[in-house]
Design an enzyme around this catalytic site. Structure first.
Site, PDB file in Angstrom:
ATOM      1  N   TYR A 126       0.848  -1.188   0.000  1.00 40.99           N
ATOM      2  CA  TYR A 126       0.000   0.000   0.000  1.00 40.99           C
ATOM      3  C   TYR A 126       0.887   1.242   0.000  1.00 40.99           C
ATOM      4  CZ  TYR A 126      -3.389   3.506   0.868  1.00 40.99           C
ATOM      5  OH  TYR A 126      -4.159   4.634   0.715  1.00 40.99           O
ATOM      6  N   GLN A 188     -10.357   0.650   1.683  1.00 44.44           N
ATOM      7  CA  GLN A 188     -10.867  -0.193   0.595  1.00 44.44           C
ATOM      8  C   GLN A 188      -9.738  -0.925  -0.122  1.00 44.44           C
ATOM      9  OE1 GLN A 188     -11.233   3.015   1.046  1.00 44.44           O
ATOM     10  NE2 GLN A 188     -11.186   4.228  -0.832  1.00 44.44           N
ATOM     11  N   ASN A 211      -3.090   6.166   6.673  1.00 42.55           N
ATOM     12  CA  ASN A 211      -3.779   6.932   7.704  1.00 42.55           C
ATOM     13  C   ASN A 211      -4.509   5.991   8.670  1.00 42.55           C
ATOM     14  OD1 ASN A 211      -6.057   6.018   6.379  1.00 42.55           O
ATOM     15  ND2 ASN A 211      -6.455   7.969   5.347  1.00 42.55           N
ATOM     16  N   SER A 236       4.177   8.407  13.200  1.00 40.29           N
ATOM     17  CA  SER A 236       5.640   8.381  13.145  1.00 40.29           C
ATOM     18  C   SER A 236       6.252   9.145  14.336  1.00 40.29           C
ATOM     19  CB  SER A 236       6.069   9.016  11.831  1.00 40.29           C
ATOM     20  OG  SER A 236       7.313   8.545  11.450  1.00 40.29           O
ATOM     21  N   GLN A 258      10.443  15.193  11.480  1.00 40.47           N
ATOM     22  CA  GLN A 258       9.502  14.184  11.942  1.00 40.47           C
ATOM     23  C   GLN A 258       8.122  14.779  12.153  1.00 40.47           C
ATOM     24  OE1 GLN A 258      10.370  11.108  11.900  1.00 40.47           O
ATOM     25  NE2 GLN A 258       8.212  10.747  12.244  1.00 40.47           N
ATOM     26  N   HIS A 326      12.416   5.980  15.510  1.00 41.52           N
ATOM     27  CA  HIS A 326      13.737   6.468  15.095  1.00 41.52           C
ATOM     28  C   HIS A 326      14.465   7.015  16.315  1.00 41.52           C
ATOM     29  CE1 HIS A 326      10.971   7.310  11.657  1.00 41.52           C
ATOM     30  NE2 HIS A 326      11.923   6.706  10.986  1.00 41.52           N
ATOM     31  N   ASP A 359      15.169   7.849   5.690  1.00 44.59           N
ATOM     32  CA  ASP A 359      13.816   7.908   5.126  1.00 44.59           C
ATOM     33  C   ASP A 359      13.853   7.680   3.617  1.00 44.59           C
ATOM     34  OD1 ASP A 359      12.535   8.366   7.468  1.00 44.59           O
ATOM     35  OD2 ASP A 359      12.202  10.506   7.156  1.00 44.59           O
ATOM     36  N   GLU A 413       4.757 -38.212  27.605  1.00 48.50           N
ATOM     37  CA  GLU A 413       3.579 -37.397  27.259  1.00 48.50           C
ATOM     38  C   GLU A 413       2.348 -38.254  27.017  1.00 48.50           C
ATOM     39  OE1 GLU A 413       4.480 -34.596  24.144  1.00 48.50           O
ATOM     40  OE2 GLU A 413       5.734 -33.390  25.488  1.00 48.50           O
ATOM     41  N   HIS A 418       3.219 -41.608  18.743  1.00 53.84           N
ATOM     42  CA  HIS A 418       4.485 -40.886  18.493  1.00 53.84           C
ATOM     43  C   HIS A 418       5.665 -41.827  18.738  1.00 53.84           C
ATOM     44  CE1 HIS A 418       1.989 -37.304  18.646  1.00 53.84           C
ATOM     45  NE2 HIS A 418       3.043 -36.518  18.376  1.00 53.84           N
TER      46      HIS A 418
END
Ligand code: HSO
Ligand code: ZN
Length: 430
Positions: A126, A188, A211, A236, A258, A326, A359, A413, A418
């Site tokens: 994204y 979306q 966002n 951030s 920043q 950072h 960055d 066990e 097993h």
């Protein structure tokens, strides 16, 4: 900006100033759920309608293809093209070095174990495109995805006003060899990549910042579908640790860099020197006035604070509690501090190493854990795009060596089948 003195703070107060506001907005949750459900049931139809509603564009097609990407990329200014080329090269070099082949280990004679990486076949990236379009994020996610060998890389980014994508993103796509950009943004986009639509392929892991809607959607689909996400994301943040060797104008520029990301960004100044704090805050005021995003930046600065500490070690103690995304060590004496760093996303050493370098272009990834998640999470790297699969092979000698241990533990066990899986083989070799 508020100034605290570390020595006057109780343990509880320290913890409380280190707490980030975790998003728990019921209205956003409801809206995101509505969007995700609509995409799940109506697919492309919902995406066209959200493009109209949220991006104010009437799309005829939900993606741009190779030819259009090439055409749009051709309009990139030469300087930006060269800058992307350099950043691309550095990020690629740094991430390529993360592909370490692991050794085969013989844990007992005849018992060999090892681990191999395999790419996640389908990943979704994204790339935000709202208040700021971030081609740097495209490089930070696209390069490791390609290096890891992901077969299908689905890229979603909101359409611009012209119903296309901008020339920087198009040029990044061209460099990465990505032939389609889906013009889908926000929650979306996350839903489309998690559920798949007629146009947008479904992926196994979704990466990228965004966002509050995007973040909320990532959290939602993680718990309702089989889709993984890179990491929980919040606003951030930076923590700058300084002593008297710091340059207040440099420190101020880092805090402001920043802060300009958004009103909810946090910038923390920690210093052994009262004078550095005062001078830095003066510089913040001076430099802030010149910034195009000064309104948002000022809001973030107003939400931030400074802490006066007795020495750099105490500053590190505070930083480890805060666990910044950072961490900038603005001091000539950074070397002895490195072993003391326990929690941080990415670290910037010395007075000439601005966070902006990381960055964009130095090579390290800028997709990093925020909100204190640096206590338990790493930033995005080549590893984020692969699974590590373990293998083992046991020879006759190996089965003889390990057989009894497994039989005894299986019996302990109460798991007879097993035990039998070993005994049935042992019988044939001894
Ligand atoms: N500082 C941001 C990344 C970024 N900065 C993109 C500029 N563009 C989060 O690490
Ligand atoms: Zn940044």
């Amino acid at each position: 900006m508020k100034i605290y003195s570390y020595k006057d703070l109780s343990k509880q107060e320290i913890e409380s100033i280190c707490l980030r506001q975790l998003e728990d907005d019921a209205t956003i949750q409801d809206r995101v759920k509505g969007i995700v459900d609509a995409v799940k049931t109506d697919g492309d139809k919902a995406l066209f309608s959200f493009a109209k509603q949220f991006d104010q564009v009437e799309l005829t097609q939900l993606f741009i293809g190779k030819k259009e990407i090439e055409e749009i990329a051709a309009s990139i200014p030469a300087a930006a093209k060269a800058a992307i080329d350099t950043a691309y090269q550095n990020i690629r070099t740094f991430h390529a070095a993360q592909a370490n082949k692991e050794e085969k280990i013989e844990t007992m004679p005849g018992v060999t174990c090892w681990r191999e990486a395999r790419a996640i076949d389908r990943v979704g990236l994204y790339i935000p495109g709202g208040s700021a379009v971030l081609p740097s994020t495209f490089l930070m996610l696209g390069i490791p995805a390609i290096l890891a060998g992901c077969k299908e890389i689905v890229v979603c980014s909101p359409p611009q006003k012209d119903g296309k994508t901008n020339c920087y993103l198009a040029y990044c796509a061209l460099k990465l060899g990505i032939e389609k950009i889906y013009l889908v943004g926000g929650a979306q986009a996350v839903a489309a990549m998690a559920y798949g639509t007629e146009s947008v392929p479904k992926v196994y892991k979704i990466f990228g910042p965004g966002n509050r809607y995007v973040t909320q959607a990532k959290q939602l689909i993680q718990s309702t579908t089989m889709t993984a996400i890179d990491m929980p994301a919040g606003p951030s943040e930076v923590l700058v640790l300084t002593d008297e060797t710091a340059n207040p104008s440099y420190v101020a520029s880092d805090l402001l860099a920043q802060a300009e990301h958004g009103a909810d960004s946090q910038t923390i100044l920690v210093s052994t020197s009262n004078e550095i704090i005062t001078k830095t805050l003066e510089q913040v005021e001076i430099q802030l006035k010149e910034l195009p995003r000064k309104d948002v930046t000022a809001l973030a600065i107003a939400n931030s604070y400074a802490v006066l500490v007795k020495d750099l070690e105490q500053g590190m103690e505070f930083s480890n509690t805060y666990a910044p995304e950072h961490l900038i060590l603005s001091t000539d004496h950074f070397e002895p501090l490195i072993p003391l760093i326990a929690n941080a996303g990415s670290v910037f050493l010395g007075n000439l190493t601005p966070e902006s370098a990381g960055d964009y272009a130095s090579g390290t990834n800028h997709t990093l854990p925020t909100s204190g998640f640096a206590k338990a999470y790493s930033g995005v790297s080549l590893d984020s795009f692969v699974k590590k699969i373990t293998f083992q092979h046991i020879s006759p000698k190996g089965l003889e060596n390990i057989g009894n241990t497994v039989e005894v533990l299986a019996e302990a066990e109460g798991l007879r089948a097993h035990r039998n899986a070993v005994s049935i083989r042992l019988k044939d070799i001894v």
